[in-house]
Design an enzyme around this catalytic site. Structure first.
Site, short mmCIF file in Angstrom:
data_model
loop_
_atom_site.label_atom_id
_atom_site.label_comp_id
_atom_site.label_asym_id
_atom_site.label_seq_id
_atom_site.Cartn_x
_atom_site.Cartn_y
_atom_site.Cartn_z
N TYR A 70 -9.90 3.95 -7.46
CA TYR A 70 -8.41 4.08 -7.27
C TYR A 70 -8.37 6.05 -6.97
O TYR A 70 -7.06 6.26 -6.16
CB TYR A 70 -8.07 3.62 -8.65
CG TYR A 70 -6.43 4.22 -8.55
CD1 TYR A 70 -5.49 3.58 -6.87
CD2 TYR A 70 -6.28 4.87 -8.89
CE1 TYR A 70 -3.92 3.82 -6.96
CE2 TYR A 70 -4.76 5.36 -8.89
CZ TYR A 70 -3.80 5.48 -8.11
OH TYR A 70 -2.36 4.77 -8.14
N GLU A 86 -1.75 10.39 -11.55
CA GLU A 86 -2.73 9.82 -11.50
C GLU A 86 -3.17 9.11 -12.31
O GLU A 86 -3.18 8.01 -12.84
CB GLU A 86 -3.42 9.68 -10.23
CG GLU A 86 -2.99 9.68 -8.61
CD GLU A 86 -1.92 8.97 -8.57
OE1 GLU A 86 -1.59 7.66 -8.80
OE2 GLU A 86 -0.94 8.81 -7.15
N ASP A 116 -3.65 -0.18 -6.45
CA ASP A 116 -3.19 -1.47 -7.87
C ASP A 116 -2.91 -2.71 -7.72
O ASP A 116 -2.80 -2.74 -6.76
CB ASP A 116 -2.66 -0.12 -8.20
CG ASP A 116 -1.38 0.49 -7.93
OD1 ASP A 116 -1.02 -0.08 -6.44
OD2 ASP A 116 -0.36 0.92 -7.96
N CYS A 145 13.76 -10.48 -3.10
CA CYS A 145 13.13 -10.84 -1.59
C CYS A 145 14.56 -11.61 -0.54
O CYS A 145 13.57 -11.05 1.19
CB CYS A 145 12.44 -12.67 -1.56
SG CYS A 145 10.88 -13.25 -2.71
S1 SF4 Z 1 9.65 -11.31 0.79
FE1 SF4 Z 1 9.44 -11.42 -1.63
S2 SF4 Z 1 7.41 -11.96 -2.13
FE2 SF4 Z 1 7.84 -11.06 -0.08
S3 SF4 Z 1 6.75 -8.84 0.13
FE3 SF4 Z 1 9.44 -9.05 -0.38
S4 SF4 Z 1 10.16 -9.00 -2.02
FE4 SF4 Z 1 7.35 -9.26 -2.15
#
Ligand code: SF4
Length: 353
Positions: free
Chosen positions: A120, A37, A138, A199
């Site tokens: 942490y 760590e 983190d 995403c």
């Molecule tokens: S949708 Fe995109 S911004 Fe939202 S947690 Fe998933 S990867 Fe991250």
């Protein structure tokens, strides 16, 4: 199922499928976890792995680590930066051997009392080694939580740290806190990365406010930059027969206890003549000086300081006045000393030694 419990389940399922196999994930030994760590707070996983393996091979137990000299620990740490972390680890290892019979204390509050162990690291050891529900927060965790929950409180403020830590502690899976902490950090590192998070294929996108609002690039928020201090270091690389001279840095400053060439510090770039003038105490009547080389100024960026530095190579002959603060070193032994990054780079690039 609430948003929080869905979040926790999804992150843990994702981790089962995507986690990287890493040596410190195969152990519950608090010493190995602590070592990994602290190293990983300094560097990326690929570079950190080499350091971790070197340390664990050379010092397989906390007794071995505590028994090493500080110079040996600093030499092995060389290149990771923040040398106070290595010195604190060494001091903590000695405390654990001396006062705790070689065993890490198995509770968060006692872990926090160890030198150099902050929230942490205490949470990481408590959760992974001792299965205690303390969230590790983190940069990866800040990012995922800021995006999924749409939180724009600056993460570099006391209020922000409190808010994110509280949320992470609410989300933690109390039956497997260490696994959850590692899962969330890994999720941030791989899936919800700082730039270009994936995403489209993210299992959290149904819950994610930033994805819904198109604000992934704006989160997390940081309040602002800290003021940067500029410093100018003029190093003298001296060849005197088969010897050179080193200075051990002391005092409460960067690179404490590391070795460097004799240095003068100025508040702006100065010329060769003024640097030599400042080092005049070296010279005795009849000292012969040859200026062999002067490097360009280079820059080392630290978190709150920019260090501008250059090297002046001198060959001295005859009698010299060496200040007692300097150490005379056979040139061929120079690589045995723990040195800061600028000196390490110079030694690598230059075959003077
Ligand atoms: S949708 Fe995109 S911004 Fe939202 S947690 Fe998933 S990867 Fe991250």
């Amino acid at each position: 199922m609430t948003k929080n419990s869905s979040f926790t389940r999804i992150v843990l399922n994702w981790y089962e499928k995507h986690k990287r196999e890493l040596p410190w994930r195969e152990t519950f030994d608090p010493y190995a976890i602590w070592l990994s760590e602290v190293i990983l707070q300094q560097t990326r996983i690929d570079q950190g792995m080499a350091y971790y393996l070197r340390f664990i091979d050379s010092y397989p137990t906390i007794y071995d680590f505590a028994a090493a000299s500080e110079d040996e620990i600093l030499k092995m740490w060389q290149g990771l930066g923040y040398y106070s972390r290595a010195r604190n680890m060494h001091s903590t290892a000695k405390t654990i051997v001396r006062e705790h019979q070689g065993q890490f204390p198995a509770d968060y509050t006692s872990l926090l009392r160890l030198k150099g162990v902050g929230e942490y690291t205490a949470s990481a050891i408590a959760s992974i080694a001792f299965n205690l529900p303390h969230a590790t927060v983190d940069g990866n965790v800040f990012r995922v939580l800021a995006r999924v929950y749409g939180i724009d409180t600056p993460i570099d403020t006391g209020i922000g740290k409190k808010e994110f830590t509280k949320l992470a502690n609410e989300l933690i899976d109390r039956s497997q806190p260490g696994q959850f902490n590692q899962a969330l950090m890994e999720f941030g590192a791989i899936q919800c990365s700082p730039k270009k998070p994936d995403c489209e294929n993210c299992p959290l996108n149904n819950l994610c406010i930033a994805w819904k609002n198109g604000t992934t690039d704006a989160l997390p928020v940081k309040r602002g930059k800290t003021k940067i201090r500029k410093r100018y270091f003029n190093y003298l690389v001296i060849e005197h027969g088969s010897y050179t001279y080193l200075n051990k840095r002391t005092g409460n400053d960067i690179w404490k206890n590391l070795y460097e060439f004799p240095v003068t510090e100025t508040t702006e770039k100065n010329d060769l003549a003024s640097t030599l003038k400042e080092h005049q105490s070296f010279l005795a009547t009849g000292t012969e000086i040859q200026i062999k080389k002067e490097t360009d100024w280079q820059k080392q960026v630290l978190s709150h300081q920019h260090i501008f530095y250059r090297f002046i190579y001198l060959k001295l002959a005859g009698k010299v006045n060496i200040p007692s603060s300097l150490i005379r070193v056979n040139k061929k032994d120079i690589f045995n000393f723990a040195v800061p990054k600028p000196i390490e780079k110079e030694l690598e690039q230059n075959n003077w030694f």
